[in-house]
Design a protein around this motif. Sequence first.
Motif, PDB file in Angstrom:
ATOM      1  N   VAL A  50     -13.470  29.122  18.819  1.00 53.67           N
ATOM      2  CA  VAL A  50     -14.875  28.707  18.822  1.00 53.67           C
ATOM      3  C   VAL A  50     -15.076  27.647  19.897  1.00 53.67           C
ATOM      4  CG1 VAL A  50     -16.730  27.655  17.483  1.00 53.67           C
ATOM      5  CG2 VAL A  50     -15.097  29.209  16.368  1.00 53.67           C
ATOM      6  N   PRO A  51     -15.880  27.918  20.917  1.00 60.29           N
ATOM      7  CA  PRO A  51     -16.115  26.908  21.957  1.00 60.29           C
ATOM      8  C   PRO A  51     -17.057  25.821  21.464  1.00 60.29           C
ATOM      9  CG  PRO A  51     -17.501  28.820  22.344  1.00 60.29           C
ATOM     10  CD  PRO A  51     -16.646  29.157  21.147  1.00 60.29           C
ATOM     11  N   PRO A  52     -17.110  24.683  22.141  1.00 58.41           N
ATOM     12  CA  PRO A  52     -18.094  23.663  21.778  1.00 58.41           C
ATOM     13  C   PRO A  52     -19.511  24.223  21.865  1.00 58.41           C
ATOM     14  CG  PRO A  52     -16.454  22.777  23.289  1.00 58.41           C
ATOM     15  CD  PRO A  52     -16.226  24.260  23.243  1.00 58.41           C
ATOM     16  N   ALA A  53     -20.379  23.731  21.002  1.00 58.78           N
ATOM     17  CA  ALA A  53     -21.773  24.172  21.001  1.00 58.78           C
ATOM     18  C   ALA A  53     -22.434  23.840  22.335  1.00 58.78           C
ATOM     19  CB  ALA A  53     -22.528  23.513  19.857  1.00 58.78           C
ATOM     20  N   THR A  54     -23.338  24.717  22.746  1.00 58.29           N
ATOM     21  CA  THR A  54     -24.025  24.522  24.028  1.00 58.29           C
ATOM     22  C   THR A  54     -25.477  24.111  23.852  1.00 58.29           C
ATOM     23  OG1 THR A  54     -24.568  26.877  24.100  1.00 58.29           O
ATOM     24  CG2 THR A  54     -22.531  26.168  25.206  1.00 58.29           C
TER      25      THR A  54
END
Length: 243
Positions: A50-54
């Motif tokens: 899960v990537p950091p929120a954008t």
Amino acid sequence: MPLAQSTRATPARRARNDPAQYDDLAADWWRPDGVFAMLHWIAEARAALVPPATRDGAVLVDLGCGAGLMAPHLSGKGYRHVGVDVTSSALGQAAQHGVLAVRGDVAAVPLADGCADVVAAGEILEHVPDLAATVGEACRLLRPGGLLVIDTLAATALARLIAVTLAERLPGGPPPGIHDPALFVDRAALVRECARHGVDLRLRGIRPSVRDLLRWLRTRRGVVRMVQAPTTAVLFQAVGRRR
């Protein structure tokens, strides 16, 4: 696919895959040496996808969240962590770890279309009787461009042998009856269903690090890393974005 012995025995009267087993084992969710230890290791590997929120207000919906084992590994990534599960005793613990707990069936989620930037379906698809409905719900919840993250057990003879026949007989193995191998996931069907809802999946096999696992079995301490496996025929991850 939990590994360690519990302080509580799963009652023999429970049918395979009976959700009531999770109430029986509620005290083990956050024990690092409990029956759900492997779920912690898999949750960490899932959260790593899960990537950091954008964007501000980003939402991650965690289907079959249990007691919220992903929560510590999502800290600082910027998501509102919403967990959906049918087991009230688990949801109570998830809420204590910062998860917004929603009681509901993963095949009929009481959340709005397109509400999620990320949907995680970790160690849940091998427990649902209606794979198509559950996949449809997971994809329905995603915003366009949203990320679907899955891990589950494959519908293969090898997975049945390892996760049920052998594991349930090993000291420190999963509680007998926690899985019904008839519900293990057909990988091709999973890919087709997701594609039908606009999500193209990529699959990869994972397994515990042998060195870490042997150390943990000896000491019941420390983290066991999940590493890439040469096959998706037992435990696998899948990721894809909604078109």
